[in-house]
Scaffold this motif. Structure first.
Motif, PDB file in Angstrom:
ATOM      1  N   GLU A  65      -9.626   1.070   6.661  1.00  0.00           N
ATOM      2  CA  GLU A  65     -10.098   0.035   5.411  1.00  0.00           C
ATOM      3  C   GLU A  65     -10.309   2.040   4.276  1.00  0.00           C
ATOM      4  O   GLU A  65     -11.286   2.101   3.928  1.00  0.00           O
ATOM      5  N   ARG A  75      -4.875   0.494   1.445  1.00  0.00           N
ATOM      6  CA  ARG A  75      -5.046  -0.610   0.562  1.00  0.00           C
ATOM      7  C   ARG A  75      -4.068  -1.543   0.002  1.00  0.00           C
ATOM      8  O   ARG A  75      -3.438  -1.077  -0.995  1.00  0.00           O
ATOM      9  N   ASP A  76      -3.552  -2.057   0.092  1.00  0.00           N
ATOM     10  CA  ASP A  76      -2.664  -3.239  -1.098  1.00  0.00           C
ATOM     11  C   ASP A  76      -3.711  -3.333  -2.326  1.00  0.00           C
ATOM     12  O   ASP A  76      -4.300  -4.437  -2.095  1.00  0.00           O
ATOM     13  N   SER A 115       0.696  -1.458   0.107  1.00  0.00           N
ATOM     14  CA  SER A 115      -0.042   0.518   0.683  1.00  0.00           C
ATOM     15  C   SER A 115       0.250   1.421   0.036  1.00  0.00           C
ATOM     16  O   SER A 115       2.461   1.912   0.746  1.00  0.00           O
ATOM     17  N   GLY A 164      -5.734  -5.606  -2.890  1.00  0.00           N
ATOM     18  CA  GLY A 164      -7.006  -6.004  -1.594  1.00  0.00           C
ATOM     19  C   GLY A 164      -6.992  -5.997  -0.372  1.00  0.00           C
ATOM     20  O   GLY A 164      -8.397  -5.203   0.413  1.00  0.00           O
ATOM     21  N   THR A 165      -6.109  -6.140   0.337  1.00  0.00           N
ATOM     22  CA  THR A 165      -6.265  -6.612   2.058  1.00  0.00           C
ATOM     23  C   THR A 165      -6.268  -4.983   2.336  1.00  0.00           C
ATOM     24  O   THR A 165      -5.271  -4.398   2.049  1.00  0.00           O
ATOM     25  N   TYR A 166      -5.559  -5.484   4.161  1.00  0.00           N
ATOM     26  CA  TYR A 166      -5.425  -3.193   4.905  1.00  0.00           C
ATOM     27  C   TYR A 166      -4.201  -4.058   5.878  1.00  0.00           C
ATOM     28  O   TYR A 166      -4.768  -5.292   6.487  1.00  0.00           O
TER      29      TYR A 166
END
Length: 174
Positions: free
Chosen positions: A160, A165-166, A45, A170-172
């Motif tokens: 979030e 956001r990666d 991110s 799509g994760t945090y």
């Protein structure tokens, strides 16, 4: 004195560049250790890349402060430089991606180095002046410590929103 300021800043840029590069991989190298997570990139991110700039610059400033005790404005200059570097990372990244499209990895790496270089050049100019307006150096230190706290807390309790956001997963956060 001006020559030594330039040398200090050049060394700081080298430490930040090397340190940020190492921190990018440290989390994976340590088997995803929660002890190194606050200091290293835990994902791809934009926030985590900002962390790679913050920690080396902040730690170098602590060391450097012992040699710049006579400068009442030292911590105000460092706060301004670190903030500039941190702001440049998302500004350049999102501007490039918004105008050109998704950036290749080498552009993302260049953004980190450009942000660090501009921050150190800015600090060098300020430190080369007689004095930079600084009403409360203790407040500057407190703000840098608060930033350190945010980088630590947001590693584990990640908001979030887009900057956290990666883009790969799509994760945090972790």
């Amino acid at each position: 004195m001006k020559r030594s300021i330039g040398l200090w800043q050049l060394f700081g840029f080298a430490v930040t560049s090397l340190g940020g590069t190492l921190l990018h991989f440290l989390y994976d190298f340590t088997g995803k250790s929660v002890l190194v997570a606050p200091f290293s990139g835990v994902n791809e991110s934009t926030w985590e890349h900002m962390k790679l700039l913050f920690w080396p610059m902040f730690l170098f400033a602590i060391v450097q402060s012992f040699f710049f005790k006579e400068r009442a404005d030292f911590w105000c200059v460092k706060l301004r430089g670190i903030l500039l570097g941190l702001v440049l990372i998302p500004v350049i990244f999102y501007t490039y991606n918004g105008v050109i499209g998704p950036s290749p990895d080498w552009i993302n790496i260049a953004i980190f180095f450009i942000s660090a270089a501009v921050a150190y050049i800015y600090e060098t100019r300020l430190l080369g002046n007689e004095a930079t307006p600084c009403k409360n150096p203790k407040l500057a230190v407190a703000l840098l410590c608060l930033m350190a706290l945010f980088f630590t807390v947001f590693t584990f309790v990640t908001p979030e929103i887009g900057i956290f956001r990666d883009p790969l997963t799509g994760t945090y956060g972790i």
